[in-house]
Design a protein around this motif. Structure first.
Motif, PDB file in Angstrom:
ATOM      1  N   GLY A  82     -11.602  20.152  -3.463  1.00 42.13           N
ATOM      2  CA  GLY A  82     -10.629  19.414  -4.257  1.00 42.13           C
ATOM      3  C   GLY A  82      -9.789  20.291  -5.172  1.00 42.13           C
ATOM      4  O   GLY A  82      -8.842  19.816  -5.789  1.00 42.13           O
ATOM      5  N   TRP A  83     -10.110  21.581  -5.278  1.00 38.91           N
ATOM      6  CA  TRP A  83      -9.380  22.526  -6.116  1.00 38.91           C
ATOM      7  C   TRP A  83      -8.347  23.269  -5.285  1.00 38.91           C
ATOM      8  O   TRP A  83      -8.591  23.607  -4.135  1.00 38.91           O
ATOM      9  N   GLN A  84      -7.196  23.531  -5.883  1.00 41.79           N
ATOM     10  CA  GLN A  84      -6.161  24.315  -5.218  1.00 41.79           C
ATOM     11  C   GLN A  84      -5.525  25.241  -6.245  1.00 41.79           C
ATOM     12  O   GLN A  84      -5.219  24.823  -7.358  1.00 41.79           O
ATOM     13  N   ILE A  85      -5.326  26.506  -5.858  1.00 45.03           N
ATOM     14  CA  ILE A  85      -4.683  27.474  -6.745  1.00 45.03           C
ATOM     15  C   ILE A  85      -3.419  28.001  -6.101  1.00 45.03           C
ATOM     16  O   ILE A  85      -3.362  28.191  -4.887  1.00 45.03           O
ATOM     17  N   SER A  86      -2.400  28.205  -6.930  1.00 39.76           N
ATOM     18  CA  SER A  86      -1.131  28.747  -6.462  1.00 39.76           C
ATOM     19  C   SER A  86      -0.432  29.411  -7.650  1.00 39.76           C
ATOM     20  O   SER A  86      -0.989  29.489  -8.736  1.00 39.76           O
ATOM     21  N   ARG A  87       0.787  29.849  -7.409  1.00 40.60           N
ATOM     22  CA  ARG A  87       1.605  30.433  -8.469  1.00 40.60           C
ATOM     23  C   ARG A  87       2.994  29.825  -8.406  1.00 40.60           C
ATOM     24  O   ARG A  87       3.424  29.339  -7.367  1.00 40.60           O
ATOM     25  N   THR A  88       3.687  29.886  -9.536  1.00 39.48           N
ATOM     26  CA  THR A  88       5.065  29.426  -9.584  1.00 39.48           C
ATOM     27  C   THR A  88       5.812  30.253 -10.622  1.00 39.48           C
ATOM     28  O   THR A  88       5.215  31.042 -11.349  1.00 39.48           O
ATOM     29  N   SER A  89       7.110  30.053 -10.685  1.00 40.37           N
ATOM     30  CA  SER A  89       7.936  30.800 -11.621  1.00 40.37           C
ATOM     31  C   SER A  89       9.283  30.103 -11.769  1.00 40.37           C
ATOM     32  O   SER A  89       9.666  29.294 -10.916  1.00 40.37           O
ATOM     33  N   LEU A  90       9.993  30.444 -12.820  1.00 42.31           N
ATOM     34  CA  LEU A  90      11.364  29.971 -12.953  1.00 42.31           C
ATOM     35  C   LEU A  90      12.282  30.749 -12.006  1.00 42.31           C
ATOM     36  O   LEU A  90      13.351  30.271 -11.645  1.00 42.31           O
ATOM     37  N   ARG A  91      11.845  31.952 -11.629  1.00 37.46           N
ATOM     38  CA  ARG A  91      12.590  32.791 -10.676  1.00 37.46           C
ATOM     39  C   ARG A  91      11.617  33.187  -9.575  1.00 37.46           C
ATOM     40  O   ARG A  91      10.960  34.217  -9.643  1.00 37.46           O
ATOM     41  N   VAL A  92      11.544  32.361  -8.550  1.00 39.17           N
ATOM     42  CA  VAL A  92      10.549  32.554  -7.499  1.00 39.17           C
ATOM     43  C   VAL A  92      10.974  33.622  -6.494  1.00 39.17           C
ATOM     44  O   VAL A  92      12.154  33.819  -6.239  1.00 39.17           O
ATOM     45  N   ARG A  93       9.981  34.264  -5.962  1.00 36.57           N
ATOM     46  CA  ARG A  93      10.190  35.207  -4.860  1.00 36.57           C
ATOM     47  C   ARG A  93      10.092  34.432  -3.548  1.00 36.57           C
ATOM     48  O   ARG A  93      10.882  34.611  -2.648  1.00 36.57           O
ATOM     49  N   ASN A  94       9.102  33.575  -3.458  1.00 32.55           N
ATOM     50  CA  ASN A  94       8.863  32.754  -2.270  1.00 32.55           C
ATOM     51  C   ASN A  94       9.291  31.324  -2.599  1.00 32.55           C
ATOM     52  O   ASN A  94       8.730  30.709  -3.501  1.00 32.55           O
ATOM     53  N   PRO A  95      10.266  30.764  -1.891  1.00 28.81           N
ATOM     54  CA  PRO A  95      10.732  29.410  -2.201  1.00 28.81           C
ATOM     55  C   PRO A  95       9.635  28.344  -2.104  1.00 28.81           C
ATOM     56  O   PRO A  95       9.755  27.281  -2.704  1.00 28.81           O
ATOM     57  N   ASP A  96       8.547  28.637  -1.384  1.00 31.58           N
ATOM     58  CA  ASP A  96       7.428  27.692  -1.318  1.00 31.58           C
ATOM     59  C   ASP A  96       6.740  27.531  -2.662  1.00 31.58           C
ATOM     60  O   ASP A  96       5.974  26.594  -2.859  1.00 31.58           O
ATOM     61  N   ASN A  97       7.000  28.450  -3.598  1.00 29.36           N
ATOM     62  CA  ASN A  97       6.372  28.408  -4.922  1.00 29.36           C
ATOM     63  C   ASN A  97       7.269  27.789  -5.994  1.00 29.36           C
ATOM     64  O   ASN A  97       7.020  27.954  -7.177  1.00 29.36           O
ATOM     65  N   THR A  98       8.315  27.094  -5.588  1.00 30.31           N
ATOM     66  CA  THR A  98       9.223  26.452  -6.535  1.00 30.31           C
ATOM     67  C   THR A  98       8.444  25.459  -7.398  1.00 30.31           C
ATOM     68  O   THR A  98       7.650  24.675  -6.876  1.00 30.31           O
ATOM     69  N   PRO A  99       8.661  25.488  -8.731  1.00 30.04           N
ATOM     70  CA  PRO A  99       7.891  24.598  -9.603  1.00 30.04           C
ATOM     71  C   PRO A  99       8.317  23.134  -9.485  1.00 30.04           C
ATOM     72  O   PRO A  99       9.466  22.833  -9.145  1.00 30.04           O
ATOM     73  N   THR A 100       7.367  22.251  -9.787  1.00 28.32           N
ATOM     74  CA  THR A 100       7.694  20.831  -9.932  1.00 28.32           C
ATOM     75  C   THR A 100       8.464  20.673 -11.243  1.00 28.32           C
ATOM     76  O   THR A 100       8.553  21.621 -12.043  1.00 28.32           O
ATOM     77  N   ASP A 101       8.985  19.499 -11.498  1.00 29.24           N
ATOM     78  CA  ASP A 101       9.714  19.262 -12.746  1.00 29.24           C
ATOM     79  C   ASP A 101       8.834  19.534 -13.968  1.00 29.24           C
ATOM     80  O   ASP A 101       9.267  20.170 -14.928  1.00 29.24           O
ATOM     81  N   TRP A 102       7.594  19.047 -13.937  1.00 27.01           N
ATOM     82  CA  TRP A 102       6.678  19.255 -15.066  1.00 27.01           C
ATOM     83  C   TRP A 102       6.365  20.734 -15.234  1.00 27.01           C
ATOM     84  O   TRP A 102       6.372  21.259 -16.341  1.00 27.01           O
ATOM     85  N   GLN A 103       6.105  21.429 -14.130  1.00 28.19           N
ATOM     86  CA  GLN A 103       5.808  22.862 -14.197  1.00 28.19           C
ATOM     87  C   GLN A 103       7.005  23.633 -14.745  1.00 28.19           C
ATOM     88  O   GLN A 103       6.844  24.548 -15.558  1.00 28.19           O
ATOM     89  N   GLU A 104       8.193  23.279 -14.324  1.00 30.15           N
ATOM     90  CA  GLU A 104       9.397  23.948 -14.819  1.00 30.15           C
ATOM     91  C   GLU A 104       9.541  23.752 -16.329  1.00 30.15           C
ATOM     92  O   GLU A 104       9.865  24.698 -17.064  1.00 30.15           O
ATOM     93  N   MET A 105       9.281  22.542 -16.804  1.00 30.14           N
ATOM     94  CA  MET A 105       9.354  22.275 -18.234  1.00 30.14           C
ATOM     95  C   MET A 105       8.343  23.133 -19.004  1.00 30.14           C
ATOM     96  O   MET A 105       8.661  23.707 -20.048  1.00 30.14           O
ATOM     97  N   GLN A 106       7.146  23.285 -18.455  1.00 31.20           N
ATOM     98  CA  GLN A 106       6.120  24.091 -19.121  1.00 31.20           C
ATOM     99  C   GLN A 106       6.489  25.570 -19.095  1.00 31.20           C
ATOM    100  O   GLN A 106       6.281  26.288 -20.083  1.00 31.20           O
ATOM    101  N   LEU A 107       7.018  26.047 -17.974  1.00 27.52           N
ATOM    102  CA  LEU A 107       7.446  27.446 -17.881  1.00 27.52           C
ATOM    103  C   LEU A 107       8.527  27.750 -18.911  1.00 27.52           C
ATOM    104  O   LEU A 107       8.509  28.808 -19.554  1.00 27.52           O
ATOM    105  N   LYS A 108       9.469  26.839 -19.078  1.00 30.75           N
ATOM    106  CA  LYS A 108      10.528  27.042 -20.075  1.00 30.75           C
ATOM    107  C   LYS A 108       9.947  27.094 -21.482  1.00 30.75           C
ATOM    108  O   LYS A 108      10.390  27.882 -22.316  1.00 30.75           O
TER     109      LYS A 108
END
Length: 193
Positions: A82-108
């Motif tokens: 049930g656990w999943q780990i990944s990475r994201t960024s405001l400036r992604v290298r891999n488009p598959d790691n694009t943040p969700t809206d909530w993740q983007e808000m937290q990154l900012k």
């Protein structure tokens, strides 16, 4: 209200757990956070070791190739029950790691101070998340000196050529040491367990 105040308020609101829909798990919030930290530690340590070994063997271009193929494998090894780990960024290298809206808000919100009291900033929420009911955790990834050869402002032409080959839509360069590079994401969905 300034943008900084809006982001700070948004981060504080996001930190307030919503327990009403999260009671399907028998784990407490402290247990969920501890497990998420453990997953990040295992993933980060394995990835760093693989990158350092690859760079030692064949230089930065070899490290990029390893990151491209090994990082997803390491994430998969640490994603189970049930656990999943990944990475994201405001400036992604891999488009598959694009943040969700909530993740983007937290990154900012993390961007100005990715480290607090000597530790990477972390946040989490419990309840109805972007991808379903469960738990979602984020931990800042501050840019380290090791990262600058592939994510910095001055990249060797051979390294840049490898980046262009493997990541034609790369946005993840131009960082300085200490900048927010991105975040680890750990999710737990009890219903997938």
């Amino acid at each position: 209200m300034t943008m900084r105040n809006i982001l700070t308020t948004a981060m504080l609101v996001a930190l307030l757990p919503t327990f009403t829909q999260a009671q399907q798990t028998d784990q407490t919030p402290d247990q969920l956070v501890a497990e998420a930290r453990s997953k990040v530690q295992a993933f980060g340590s394995s990835l760093k070791q693989a990158l350092q070994s690859a760079i030692k063997e064949g230089g930065l271009a070899n490290g990029i190739a390893v990151c491209n193929t090994v990082a997803p494998e390491i994430a998969a090894q640490n994603s189970n029950d049930g656990w999943q780990i990944s990475r994201t960024s405001l400036r992604v290298r891999n488009p598959d790691n694009t943040p969700t809206d909530w993740q983007e808000m937290q990154l900012k919100a993390m961007q100005e101070h990715p480290v607090k009291n000597g530790k990477p900033v972390e946040i989490w929420r419990i309840g109805n998340t972007d991808t379903g009911n469960g738990f979602e955790y984020m931990r800042a990834i501050p840019t380290q000196k090791l990262c600058l050869g592939c994510h910095g402002k001055s990249i060797d032409p051979g390294v840049q050529a490898k980046l262009n080959e493997l990541y034609p839509q790369d946005q993840a360069t131009g960082f300085s040491e200490g900048d927010l590079r991105g975040a680890f994401i750990v999710t737990y969905r009890p219903e997938t367990n």
